[in-house]
Design a protein around this motif. Structure first.
Motif, PDB file in Angstrom:
ATOM      1  N   ASP A  65     -45.151   1.739   7.234  1.00 40.89           N
ATOM      2  CA  ASP A  65     -44.406   0.598   7.763  1.00 40.89           C
ATOM      3  C   ASP A  65     -45.288  -0.632   7.872  1.00 40.89           C
ATOM      4  OD1 ASP A  65     -41.868   1.991   8.343  1.00 40.89           O
ATOM      5  OD2 ASP A  65     -43.146   3.175   9.654  1.00 40.89           O
ATOM      6  N   GLU A 136     -38.472  -0.457  10.726  1.00 40.39           N
ATOM      7  CA  GLU A 136     -38.875   0.389   9.602  1.00 40.39           C
ATOM      8  C   GLU A 136     -38.976  -0.390   8.304  1.00 40.39           C
ATOM      9  OE1 GLU A 136     -37.497   4.775   8.792  1.00 40.39           O
ATOM     10  OE2 GLU A 136     -36.293   3.881  10.401  1.00 40.39           O
ATOM     11  N   ASN A 137     -39.926   0.032   7.465  1.00 39.52           N
ATOM     12  CA  ASN A 137     -40.051  -0.566   6.133  1.00 39.52           C
ATOM     13  C   ASN A 137     -38.988   0.055   5.235  1.00 39.52           C
ATOM     14  OD1 ASN A 137     -40.899  -1.228   3.459  1.00 39.52           O
ATOM     15  ND2 ASN A 137     -42.189   0.598   3.461  1.00 39.52           N
ATOM     16  N   ARG A 138     -38.071  -0.753   4.785  1.00 36.54           N
ATOM     17  CA  ARG A 138     -37.004  -0.235   3.922  1.00 36.54           C
ATOM     18  C   ARG A 138     -37.124  -0.791   2.508  1.00 36.54           C
ATOM     19  NH1 ARG A 138     -32.607   2.212   7.320  1.00 36.54           N
ATOM     20  NH2 ARG A 138     -34.094   3.195   8.712  1.00 36.54           N
ATOM     21  N   ARG A 139     -37.768  -1.936   2.398  1.00 32.30           N
ATOM     22  CA  ARG A 139     -37.739  -2.681   1.148  1.00 32.30           C
ATOM     23  C   ARG A 139     -38.407  -1.946  -0.025  1.00 32.30           C
ATOM     24  NH1 ARG A 139     -34.534  -7.052  -0.243  1.00 32.30           N
ATOM     25  NH2 ARG A 139     -35.443  -7.829  -2.148  1.00 32.30           N
ATOM     26  N   GLU A 141     -39.699   1.200   0.209  1.00 33.23           N
ATOM     27  CA  GLU A 141     -39.772   2.634   0.474  1.00 33.23           C
ATOM     28  C   GLU A 141     -39.091   3.448  -0.630  1.00 33.23           C
ATOM     29  OE1 GLU A 141     -38.470   5.053   4.383  1.00 33.23           O
ATOM     30  OE2 GLU A 141     -36.935   3.899   3.371  1.00 33.23           O
ATOM     31  N   LYS A 146     -40.192  10.454   1.556  1.00 29.98           N
ATOM     32  CA  LYS A 146     -39.946  10.671   2.987  1.00 29.98           C
ATOM     33  C   LYS A 146     -40.214  12.130   3.354  1.00 29.98           C
ATOM     34  CE  LYS A 146     -38.306   7.604   5.972  1.00 29.98           C
ATOM     35  NZ  LYS A 146     -39.301   6.865   6.653  1.00 29.98           N
TER      36      LYS A 146
END
Ligand code: FES
Length: 148
Positions: A65, A136-139, A141, A146
């Protein structure tokens, strides 16, 4: 309700630390029993200039993150000018992150010497707070990476 719904989210922070200063700073923090968040994975590198910007993108892809880049103070690099290269490289990376839509606050360059255990703990604590606020880091990921 699944087990994961009850879990409190904690950011995953990756900290690249140069061997000669920041990594020793982390050691000093430990020896002095300075407390800092435990969600930081430290990766030791010979010098901060060893950190290829792709390492940072890869860390984001693998679920980090936030990513910290830590090295010796300017003028103190064991390899004389390594951290100057790092500073330039990271400035370029940060502008690219903005272009990709990733908050550049998710990465930070900090200089921490071997004697600055308290500063190491301070930097990590402050950075963790920033990342908690960003969420949370979504960009970048990759969901295949995971673990939970
Ligand atoms: Fe620490 Fe180069 S050895 S930044």
């Amino acid at each position: 309700m699944s087990v994961n719904e009850n879990k409190e989210w904690k950011p995953l922070i990756v900290a690249f630390c140069c061997n000669w200063c920041s990594y020793s700073g982390a050691d000093t923090a430990g020896n002095n029993r300075a407390s800092y968040p435990d969600n930081v994975k430290i990766i030791r590198v010979p010098c901060s200039c060893r950190i290829n910007p792709l390492f940072i993108l890869r860390a984001f892809q693998r679920g980090a993150d936030g990513v910290l880049v830590m090295g010796c103070h300017p003028g103190d690099c064991h390899y004389t000018t390594g951290n100057y290269h790092t500073r330039r490289r990271m400035t370029l990376l940060f502008s690219m992150l903005n272009y990709l839509g990733v908050e550049s606050a998710r990465t930070r360059v900090e200089w921490v010497s071997a004697a600055e255990g308290a500063r190491f703990a301070e930097v990590v604590t402050d950075f963790t707070k920033t990342i908690e606020e960003l969420g949370e880091n979504r960009r970048l990921e990759d969901l295949r990476c995971k673990t939970n």
